[in-house]
Design an enzyme around this catalytic site. Structure first.
Site, PDB file in Angstrom:
ATOM      1  N   HIS A 171       0.848  -1.194   0.000  1.00 21.85           N
ATOM      2  CA  HIS A 171       0.000   0.000   0.000  1.00 21.85           C
ATOM      3  C   HIS A 171       0.885   1.247   0.000  1.00 21.85           C
ATOM      4  O   HIS A 171       1.558   1.537   1.004  1.00 21.85           O
ATOM      5  CB  HIS A 171      -0.941  -0.002   1.209  1.00 21.85           C
ATOM      6  CG  HIS A 171      -1.822   1.206   1.255  1.00 21.85           C
ATOM      7  ND1 HIS A 171      -2.784   1.458   0.298  1.00 21.85           N
ATOM      8  CD2 HIS A 171      -1.880   2.249   2.123  1.00 21.85           C
ATOM      9  CE1 HIS A 171      -3.389   2.607   0.589  1.00 21.85           C
ATOM     10  NE2 HIS A 171      -2.858   3.098   1.689  1.00 21.85           N
ATOM     11  N   HIS A 228      -6.518   9.632  -0.057  1.00 26.85           N
ATOM     12  CA  HIS A 228      -7.196   9.581   1.250  1.00 26.85           C
ATOM     13  C   HIS A 228      -6.368  10.130   2.416  1.00 26.85           C
ATOM     14  O   HIS A 228      -6.831  10.074   3.558  1.00 26.85           O
ATOM     15  CB  HIS A 228      -7.667   8.146   1.543  1.00 26.85           C
ATOM     16  CG  HIS A 228      -6.557   7.137   1.478  1.00 26.85           C
ATOM     17  ND1 HIS A 228      -6.337   6.361   0.364  1.00 26.85           N
ATOM     18  CD2 HIS A 228      -5.609   6.782   2.375  1.00 26.85           C
ATOM     19  CE1 HIS A 228      -5.299   5.569   0.597  1.00 26.85           C
ATOM     20  NE2 HIS A 228      -4.841   5.808   1.812  1.00 26.85           N
TER      21      HIS A 228
END
Length: 783
Positions: free
Chosen positions: A136, A531
């Site tokens: 990620h 985000h």
């Protein structure tokens, strides 16, 4: 599967033809309406006032009257025309009502419950396990985008190419195209070909393929679509792939709008992770962690998309192999003794060898089996990754070699009834579709249908992630400003490109440079949808980096607008002269830096008219109040046809009670056609008929009135009397003491509406965990 692929291609071609047919019908419908309206105009001897003729170097109104814009296409009412009722199995509003949102200790799975199984459950159908390695990569968070890329991301992707080629059973998925594109630009052709081969062979998969993994609460859907287009077009052009499976492990709560956009973008499957722990537990007991996500307003099933919800606390390795993080952590081989990170549960991983493989394989299979009991099929997804994992070559070896030994052993034991392997996300969903007979008629009933959203997220206790809804509001606003400028710039640039190609004199129009500026602006806006960006949850210096990118793109996009309008507005195209030193036009506001507020440009008036250009970037005719700042109250505004307009002059305040002598705000109603430009004239006029605003200033203590030379300003004491404002439509009463609204009278129906405006405040807890950029943890109800 070849036949399925051919059918899928055929289906896409049919969909494409249907879209083209619908577009043609719409165009013909608009032309027909335009002809009818035009003929009616001619009959009545009317002429449209504010139109500028495009063929003479400006814009013509495509639709002469508003009625042609209101033609209803049957396609637009696709959902409204459906009859029937909602047939969802899970309605989130009901779920929120029935859950107690308590937090009992669930044992090894703290937020869940003990899971048991019968050992011969898999005798007739073995458990299929897909271990999906991932990394990620936040495009900015604790470090800036560029620093992360330099220190970690480029090494992850470089190692990926080497390590996947060492063994064709290895798999890896990647999501963020902002990083992938930056890396791609710096690698040679040989490496690019290797990546394309790995994708073709199914070892490497791009999931979602947006520029970033966007936030789903603070982002505007225009920008979410835009970053998706940016990523997908980059992929199509450079790699030749179109993602079909979506992966969102880190956005703080999940929106059905994202599911809708993914479905409309051509996705078949999606995965989500950050959902309130009580909902995860409830869905686990009901086996509804996999569902068809349907829009609330869809009475059919055309918006359905298959969604997999991860059941545990996090997307890291301790929380993805099964319910017991203490055991799962022992299978994160980056944490082997001697490394930089270890297991918080104080039981380290063991390297797999012939002496321990049976015991270790059984230990993790037990976790896989328990996790599979939360789902409806015997196909299991076990992600294998975390933030910025697989940076070093060593970690690739540690994870892949040890897991391969476990898989080989498990698969060699027919009495264990398991088939374990590395997989991509699409490998998992393909097996899931097969196991649940999806694709066959009326098989959708295998998975429940769900309506609703997954906000507000809490990962533990009362840690509700609603703080970020309002964190760093200045940058949330800057995002919307850039977004609106980009839309205007794209429209104007497209028109200017067509115009400039028709005239030799206009070959100097900097189309290539402006295209680059537009692309960079889209990518900077796309990056900010991340985000940890628009949410306001990054470190201060990272926020400054985002802000600087947004700010530079605002300035660049303004240049694109100015250059494009210059081409469009000239009646005599031969007079075109492009000069970077002296722009033909100026924008009406200036922002000095990324963290400063924009200031209105003060237009210096003379007896000679200044030209004010107003652009309407929407596809509807607009009547809108336009306000600009000028240096004199003696002002006249002329419409595009040269008619004087009604103008209001308002004061520009230098403080609470002081009127500026340098600047005045003028306001008038502008009328602009769809996607059009209207040119107004503003000039100084001693005999100005502009309407001056009157002011009542309410003060706590008496003040000496200094009569203003321009405006009528009256000082008022705070009193028990109401303050009343009214126009032709409504009358408002405000409290003379507090200034807050108390009553509204709507004149159309003569009704009075009592209103109460109140201020409340939340205290902060005395606990160690406090509200911040992410969380909102008050000490109780508002006071």
């Amino acid at each position: 599967s070849f036949l399925q692929g051919q059918l899928s291609i055929l289906q896409e071609k049919i969909d494409h033809l249907e879209r083209l047919l619908a577009e043609n019908n719409e165009i013909i419908s608009n032309i027909r309406d335009s002809v009818i309206n035009l003929s009616e105009s001619v009959k009545d001897g009317q002429k449209n006032p504010e139109a500028i003729n495009f063929s003479q170097g400006s814009f013509s109104e495509l639709f002469p009257s508003a009625s042609s814009l209101l033609a209803v296409d049957s396609e637009d009412c696709l959902f409204a025309s459906k009859s029937g009722s909602h047939s969802s199995d899970v309605q989130m509003l009901d779920v929120y009502d029935i859950l107690p949102f308590d937090n009992p200790d669930g044992g090894v799975w703290k937020q869940g419950f003990d899971i048991t199984y019968n050992e011969n459950e898999w005798d007739s159908e073995p458990l299929q396990v897909f271990v999906v390695p991932h990394s990620h990569n936040d495009p900015g968070w604790l470090k800036t985008f560029d620093d992360y890329f330099r220190d970690q991301t480029q090494h992850i992707l470089n190692n990926m190419v080497i390590k996947l080629q060492e063994d064709n059973r290895r798999k890896f998925i990647w999501s963020e195209i902002s990083y992938f594109a930056k890396w791609w630009d710096g690698i040679d052709t040989q490496k690019k070909d290797a990546v394309k081969r790995l994708i073709k062979d199914g070892q490497f998969e791009i999931v979602t393929g947006g520029w970033v993994m966007p936030d789903e609460a603070s982002a505007h859907y225009f920008a979410v679509i835009d970053q998706m287009i940016e990523g997908h077009q980059w992929l199509e052009k450079n790699v030749g792939v179109k993602p079909k499976t979506a992966w969102a492990v880190d956005p703080f709560g999940h929106s059905p709008t994202m599911a809708y956009l993914l479905k409309r973008t051509g996705f078949y499957n999606m995965l989500i992770q950050r959902v309130h722990y009580s909902i995860k537990k409830h869905f686990s007991t009901q086996k509804t962690l996999e569902f068809f996500w349907r829009q609330n307003w869809d009475l059919g099933s055309s918006t359905d998309i298959l969604c997999h919800m991860m059941p545990f606390y996090s997307y890291d390795i301790p929380h993805t192999c099964g319910p017991d993080p203490k055991i799962c952590c022992q299978f994160d081989f980056k944490r082997l003794p001697g490394g930089r990170i270890s297991c918080p549960w104080r039981v380290p991983p063991e390297a797999i060898h012939a002496g321990n493989v049976q015991h270790r394989a059984w230990l993790i299979l037990d976790q896989y089996r328990k996790k599979s009991k939360l789902y409806r099929t015997k196909v299991l997804l076990a992600p294998l990754g975390d933030d910025f994992r697989y940076v070093e070559s060593l970690e690739w070896d540690q994870q892949y070699q040890n897991y391969q030994k476990l898989f080989d052993y498990m698969n060699s034991r027919p009495d264990w009834h398991v088939k374990a392997q590395f997989g991509t996300l699409s490998d998992y969903f393909e097996a899931l579709h097969k196991a649940s007979n999806l694709g066959e008629k009326s098989s959708n009933s295998f998975f429940p249908v769900l309506n609703g959203d997954f906000f507000t997220y809490a990962d533990r206790d009362h840690h509700y992630w609603s703080g970020y809804f309002t964190s760093r509001p200045f940058y949330k606003r800057l995002d919307r400003i850039l977004e609106s400028y980009i839309r205007a710039a794209e429209i104007l640039y497209s028109f200017a490109l067509v115009q400039s190609s028709k005239f030799e004199k206009m070959s100097a129009f900097p189309s290539v440079d402006n295209y680059k500026l537009l692309t960079e602006a889209r990518r900077n806006l796309g990056l900010f949808q991340h985000h940890d960006a628009i949410t306001g949850t990054a470190k201060d210096w990272v926020v400054v980096d985002y802000g600087t990118r947004l700010f530079h793109s605002i300035m660049n996009v303004k240049k694109v607008i100015v250059d494009s309008v210059h081409v469009l507005i000239l009646k005599d195209k031969s007079a075109y002269n492009y000069d970077t030193a002296t722009p033909f036009l100026k924008m009406d506001d200036v922002q000095a830096s990324q963290d400063s507020l924009p200031r209105k440009t003060v237009i210096k008036l003379t007896l000679q008219p200044r030209y004010l250009l107003v652009h309407n970037p929407t596809e509807q005719e607009r009547f809108s109040v336009v306000s600009v700042t000028v240096n004199s109250p003696k002002v006249k505004v002329l419409s595009p046809l040269g008619r004087p307009l009604t103008v209001q002059i308002s004061a520009v305040w230098d403080g609470a009670t002081t009127v500026s002598r340098e600047a005045y705000q003028i306001s008038f109603v502008a009328h602009v056609s769809p996607l059009g430009i209207a040119v107004y004239q503003v000039l100084e006029d001693e005999n100005s008929e502009a309407v001056l605003a009157d002011y009542n200033i309410y003060v706590r203590h008496s003040r000496q009135d200094n009569p203003d030379t321009v405006f009528k300003i009256k000082g008022m004491q705070n009193s028990v009397d109401n303050i009343i404002l009214e126009n032709a439509y409504m009358k408002l009463w405000f409290s003379g003491m507090s200034g807050l609204l108390e009553k509204i009278n709507t004149k159309e129906d003569g009704k009075n509406h009592q209103v109460k405006v109140d201020f409340a405040w939340y205290g902060t807890t005395s606990n160690r965990d406090k509200s911040g950029a992410y969380l909102f943890i008050p000490d109780g109800d508002a006071k």
